[in-house]
Design a protein around this motif. Structure first.
Motif, PDB file in Angstrom:
ATOM      1  N   PHE A 202     -21.661  10.564  15.237  1.00 25.69           N
ATOM      2  CA  PHE A 202     -22.663  11.373  15.930  1.00 25.69           C
ATOM      3  C   PHE A 202     -22.118  12.761  16.281  1.00 25.69           C
ATOM      4  CE2 PHE A 202     -24.065  12.728  20.220  1.00 25.69           C
ATOM      5  CZ  PHE A 202     -25.352  13.118  19.895  1.00 25.69           C
ATOM      6  N   THR A 203     -20.843  12.827  16.687  1.00 28.61           N
ATOM      7  CA  THR A 203     -20.245  14.097  17.090  1.00 28.61           C
ATOM      8  C   THR A 203     -19.944  14.992  15.890  1.00 28.61           C
ATOM      9  OG1 THR A 203     -19.234  12.995  18.993  1.00 28.61           O
ATOM     10  CG2 THR A 203     -18.346  15.147  18.379  1.00 28.61           C
ATOM     11  N   LEU A 204     -19.473  14.383  14.795  1.00 29.11           N
ATOM     12  CA  LEU A 204     -19.071  15.168  13.622  1.00 29.11           C
ATOM     13  C   LEU A 204     -20.242  15.522  12.709  1.00 29.11           C
ATOM     14  CD1 LEU A 204     -15.814  13.226  12.647  1.00 29.11           C
ATOM     15  CD2 LEU A 204     -15.937  15.481  13.717  1.00 29.11           C
ATOM     16  N   ALA A 205     -21.344  14.777  12.789  1.00 29.58           N
ATOM     17  CA  ALA A 205     -22.463  14.973  11.863  1.00 29.58           C
ATOM     18  C   ALA A 205     -23.019  16.391  11.858  1.00 29.58           C
ATOM     19  CB  ALA A 205     -23.575  13.962  12.171  1.00 29.58           C
ATOM     20  N   PRO A 206     -23.185  17.056  13.014  1.00 31.66           N
ATOM     21  CA  PRO A 206     -23.723  18.430  12.960  1.00 31.66           C
ATOM     22  C   PRO A 206     -22.823  19.413  12.218  1.00 31.66           C
ATOM     23  CG  PRO A 206     -23.913  17.523  15.179  1.00 31.66           C
ATOM     24  CD  PRO A 206     -23.045  16.591  14.402  1.00 31.66           C
ATOM     25  N   TYR A 207     -21.550  19.095  12.089  1.00 32.93           N
ATOM     26  CA  TYR A 207     -20.606  20.027  11.480  1.00 32.93           C
ATOM     27  C   TYR A 207     -20.330  19.702  10.006  1.00 32.93           C
ATOM     28  CZ  TYR A 207     -19.872  20.868  16.447  1.00 32.93           C
ATOM     29  OH  TYR A 207     -20.064  21.141  17.770  1.00 32.93           O
ATOM     30  N   ILE A 208     -20.076  18.422   9.709  1.00 29.15           N
ATOM     31  CA  ILE A 208     -19.737  18.050   8.328  1.00 29.15           C
ATOM     32  C   ILE A 208     -20.549  16.848   7.861  1.00 29.15           C
ATOM     33  CG2 ILE A 208     -17.410  19.036   8.266  1.00 29.15           C
ATOM     34  CD1 ILE A 208     -16.294  16.354   9.082  1.00 29.15           C
ATOM     35  N   GLY A 209     -21.741  16.676   8.456  1.00 27.22           N
ATOM     36  CA  GLY A 209     -22.548  15.500   8.133  1.00 27.22           C
ATOM     37  C   GLY A 209     -22.974  15.423   6.687  1.00 27.22           C
ATOM     38  N   GLN A 210     -23.237  16.587   6.040  1.00 32.90           N
ATOM     39  CA  GLN A 210     -23.652  16.566   4.640  1.00 32.90           C
ATOM     40  C   GLN A 210     -22.476  16.298   3.702  1.00 32.90           C
ATOM     41  OE1 GLN A 210     -26.792  16.470   3.547  1.00 32.90           O
ATOM     42  NE2 GLN A 210     -27.290  16.420   5.736  1.00 32.90           N
ATOM     43  N   HIS A 211     -21.275  16.523   4.194  1.00 36.51           N
ATOM     44  CA  HIS A 211     -20.070  16.136   3.448  1.00 36.51           C
ATOM     45  C   HIS A 211     -19.614  14.781   4.011  1.00 36.51           C
ATOM     46  CE1 HIS A 211     -19.948  20.202   1.805  1.00 36.51           C
ATOM     47  NE2 HIS A 211     -20.138  20.642   3.040  1.00 36.51           N
ATOM     48  N   PHE A 212     -20.426  13.767   3.730  1.00 35.23           N
ATOM     49  CA  PHE A 212     -20.293  12.499   4.456  1.00 35.23           C
ATOM     50  C   PHE A 212     -18.948  11.827   4.205  1.00 35.23           C
ATOM     51  CE2 PHE A 212     -21.430   8.081   5.524  1.00 35.23           C
ATOM     52  CZ  PHE A 212     -21.965   8.304   6.788  1.00 35.23           C
ATOM     53  N   ILE A 213     -18.485  11.845   2.984  1.00 39.00           N
ATOM     54  CA  ILE A 213     -17.204  11.203   2.687  1.00 39.00           C
ATOM     55  C   ILE A 213     -16.075  11.912   3.426  1.00 39.00           C
ATOM     56  CG2 ILE A 213     -15.559  10.670   0.848  1.00 39.00           C
ATOM     57  CD1 ILE A 213     -17.919  10.267  -1.013  1.00 39.00           C
ATOM     58  N   SER A 214     -16.128  13.248   3.468  1.00 40.37           N
ATOM     59  CA  SER A 214     -15.127  13.999   4.232  1.00 40.37           C
ATOM     60  C   SER A 214     -15.191  13.633   5.710  1.00 40.37           C
ATOM     61  CB  SER A 214     -15.343  15.501   4.066  1.00 40.37           C
ATOM     62  OG  SER A 214     -15.187  15.889   2.721  1.00 40.37           O
ATOM     63  N   MET A 215     -16.407  13.441   6.220  1.00 39.98           N
ATOM     64  CA  MET A 215     -16.560  13.047   7.617  1.00 39.98           C
ATOM     65  C   MET A 215     -15.933  11.679   7.877  1.00 39.98           C
ATOM     66  SD  MET A 215     -20.049  12.778   9.899  1.00 39.98           S
ATOM     67  CE  MET A 215     -20.512  11.141   9.334  1.00 39.98           C
ATOM     68  N   LEU A 216     -16.126  10.745   6.941  1.00 39.35           N
ATOM     69  CA  LEU A 216     -15.511   9.425   7.093  1.00 39.35           C
ATOM     70  C   LEU A 216     -13.991   9.532   7.090  1.00 39.35           C
ATOM     71  CD1 LEU A 216     -17.732   7.176   4.779  1.00 39.35           C
ATOM     72  CD2 LEU A 216     -17.863   7.441   7.252  1.00 39.35           C
ATOM     73  N   LEU A 217     -13.445  10.363   6.213  1.00 41.24           N
ATOM     74  CA  LEU A 217     -11.993  10.516   6.139  1.00 41.24           C
ATOM     75  C   LEU A 217     -11.441  11.132   7.423  1.00 41.24           C
ATOM     76  CD1 LEU A 217     -11.581  11.761   2.452  1.00 41.24           C
ATOM     77  CD2 LEU A 217     -11.092   9.483   3.355  1.00 41.24           C
ATOM     78  N   VAL A 218     -12.132  12.144   7.952  1.00 39.56           N
ATOM     79  CA  VAL A 218     -11.705  12.755   9.218  1.00 39.56           C
ATOM     80  C   VAL A 218     -11.744  11.718  10.341  1.00 39.56           C
ATOM     81  CG1 VAL A 218     -12.322  14.454  10.983  1.00 39.56           C
ATOM     82  CG2 VAL A 218     -12.370  15.091   8.567  1.00 39.56           C
ATOM     83  N   GLY A 219     -12.817  10.926  10.379  1.00 44.64           N
ATOM     84  CA  GLY A 219     -12.928   9.892  11.400  1.00 44.64           C
ATOM     85  C   GLY A 219     -11.827   8.853  11.300  1.00 44.64           C
ATOM     86  N   VAL A 220     -11.469   8.448  10.079  1.00 47.07           N
ATOM     87  CA  VAL A 220     -10.393   7.468   9.889  1.00 47.07           C
ATOM     88  C   VAL A 220      -9.061   8.031  10.376  1.00 47.07           C
ATOM     89  CG1 VAL A 220      -9.017   6.283   8.136  1.00 47.07           C
ATOM     90  CG2 VAL A 220     -11.503   6.190   8.032  1.00 47.07           C
ATOM     91  N   VAL A 221      -8.794   9.300  10.054  1.00 52.18           N
ATOM     92  CA  VAL A 221      -7.541   9.928  10.508  1.00 52.18           C
ATOM     93  C   VAL A 221      -7.486   9.972  12.036  1.00 52.18           C
ATOM     94  CG1 VAL A 221      -6.221  12.079  10.548  1.00 52.18           C
ATOM     95  CG2 VAL A 221      -7.214  11.267   8.404  1.00 52.18           C
ATOM     96  N   LEU A 222      -8.594  10.346  12.673  1.00 48.78           N
ATOM     97  CA  LEU A 222      -8.635  10.376  14.131  1.00 48.78           C
ATOM     98  C   LEU A 222      -8.455   8.977  14.717  1.00 48.78           C
ATOM     99  CD1 LEU A 222     -11.607  12.862  14.720  1.00 48.78           C
ATOM    100  CD2 LEU A 222      -9.168  13.300  15.099  1.00 48.78           C
ATOM    101  N   ALA A 223      -9.073   7.984  14.081  1.00 42.17           N
ATOM    102  CA  ALA A 223      -8.958   6.606  14.568  1.00 42.17           C
ATOM    103  C   ALA A 223      -7.530   6.096  14.441  1.00 42.17           C
ATOM    104  CB  ALA A 223      -9.918   5.696  13.800  1.00 42.17           C
ATOM    105  N   VAL A 224      -6.841   6.437  13.352  1.00 41.89           N
ATOM    106  CA  VAL A 224      -5.442   6.043  13.196  1.00 41.89           C
ATOM    107  C   VAL A 224      -4.595   6.646  14.319  1.00 41.89           C
ATOM    108  CG1 VAL A 224      -3.380   6.370  11.767  1.00 41.89           C
ATOM    109  CG2 VAL A 224      -5.526   5.643  10.717  1.00 41.89           C
ATOM    110  N   ALA A 225      -4.842   7.919  14.633  1.00 48.89           N
ATOM    111  CA  ALA A 225      -4.099   8.570  15.714  1.00 48.89           C
ATOM    112  C   ALA A 225      -4.380   7.893  17.058  1.00 48.89           C
ATOM    113  CB  ALA A 225      -4.460  10.057  15.776  1.00 48.89           C
ATOM    114  N   ILE A 226      -5.657   7.559  17.298  1.00 53.29           N
ATOM    115  CA  ILE A 226      -6.009   6.861  18.543  1.00 53.29           C
ATOM    116  C   ILE A 226      -5.329   5.502  18.612  1.00 53.29           C
ATOM    117  CG2 ILE A 226      -7.923   5.782  19.799  1.00 53.29           C
ATOM    118  CD1 ILE A 226      -9.709   8.059  18.730  1.00 53.29           C
TER     119      ILE A 226
END
Length: 290
Positions: free
Chosen positions: A53-77
């Motif tokens: 929901f937070t990343l969609a306004p910025y990179i929502g149309q680049h959905f696969i990139s958004m998933l990769l960014v989310g996975v990287v953030l989740a690994v860090a968390i």
């Protein structure tokens, strides 16, 4: 039931089962290998949905990139949480694990309320996945659900390759079988646990990000999936990734078709499935016999 409706329900069952596998496999890694009862696992699913929901306004149309960014953030968390909290739980009893992870649920819910509020949100699927295709010329099925199922299947195959064909997977399997022996062989068990926990968090967050466009993003959404995750882990066998996959697909079919044919009993169908399997195999489908 006509053919088109049956096909739709089969596709829904497979898609739901594969999405459930992402969640349950992370819990299987944490629970089966690290021995930690992690009640906060559903919160990682919620975090993933809110990241979408937070990343969609910025990179929502680049959905696969958004998933990769989310996975990287989740690994860090996950890496941080294991270092700050979970690393102190391995030698403690299950009651302390339950209390601490339940406390994390409350913390995550308060942080969610402070950062994004208590409203229900929607995440729109990217334009290139917004259409649907025809089934038997009678009904249509969304392309996004096909994308979700294929993505989950790819992750499942990658996990199978990692667990069965890599050195890290060998250490993970050894840690699930005999942690003391792994320590005795000189493997840094703390580092292994940190990696495993980060993987588990990333899988749950990825499931939340994929599920966000198919359902609303709302408070306490992690609580609704936590119990089902534990059901899948128990049915599949503690610590078995293959068992988690088989159990997830079984639960997906039983839950989906149960809501179609037995609406009055649909809420208890997966628990009946668990009871029947545990009577037949108390260690789970792929669990080791004691």
């Amino acid at each position: 039931m006509d053919l088109a409706t049956f096909l739709v329900q089969c596709l829904n069952s497979i898609q739901y089962g594969l999405l459930l596998f992402l969640l349950a496999s992370g819990l299987t890694l944490i629970f089966g290998i690290m021995g930690v009862i992690n009640l906060a696992h559903g919160s990682f699913y919620m975090i993933g949905a809110y990241m979408a929901f937070t990343l969609a306004p910025y990179i929502g149309q680049h959905f696969i990139s958004m998933l990769l960014v989310g996975v990287v953030l989740a690994v860090a968390i996950g890496y941080f949480l294991e270092w700050a909290f979970f690393s102190f739980l391995y030698e403690r009893d299950h009651l302390q694990q339950v209390l601490m992870t339940f406390g994390l649920i409350l913390v995550f819910e308060e942080l969610r309320a402070i950062l994004v509020g208590n409203d229900v949100h929607g995440v729109q699927a990217p334009a290139w996945l917004s259409g649907s295709f025809s089934l038997a010329g009678i009904m249509t099925y969304p392309w996004y659900r096909v994308f979700a199922a294929v993505t989950c299947l790819i992750v499942a195959l990658l996990m199978y390759w990692m667990v069965n064909r890599t050195r890290l997977g060998m250490m993970v399997r050894a840690g699930a079988s005999n942690r003391d022996m792994v320590r005795g062989l000189g493997i840094d068990i703390k580092r292994l646990y940190r990696i495993v926990f980060a993987m588990g968090v990333a899988l749950a967050a990825l499931a939340g990000m994929i599920a966000a466009p198919m359902s609303s993003v709302y408070p306490h959404m992690g609580s609704s999936v936590l119990i089902i995750c534990f059901v899948v882990v128990v049915i599949g066998g503690i610590g078995s990734i293959t068992g988690a996959l088989v159990a997830s697909l079984l639960v997906g079919f039983v839950d989906t078709f149960g809501k179609v044919f037995f609406q009055e009993l649909s809420g208890m169908s997966i628990y009946l499935l668990m009871a029947v399997i545990l009577v037949w195999r108390p260690e789970g489908l792929m669990g080791k016999r004691s």
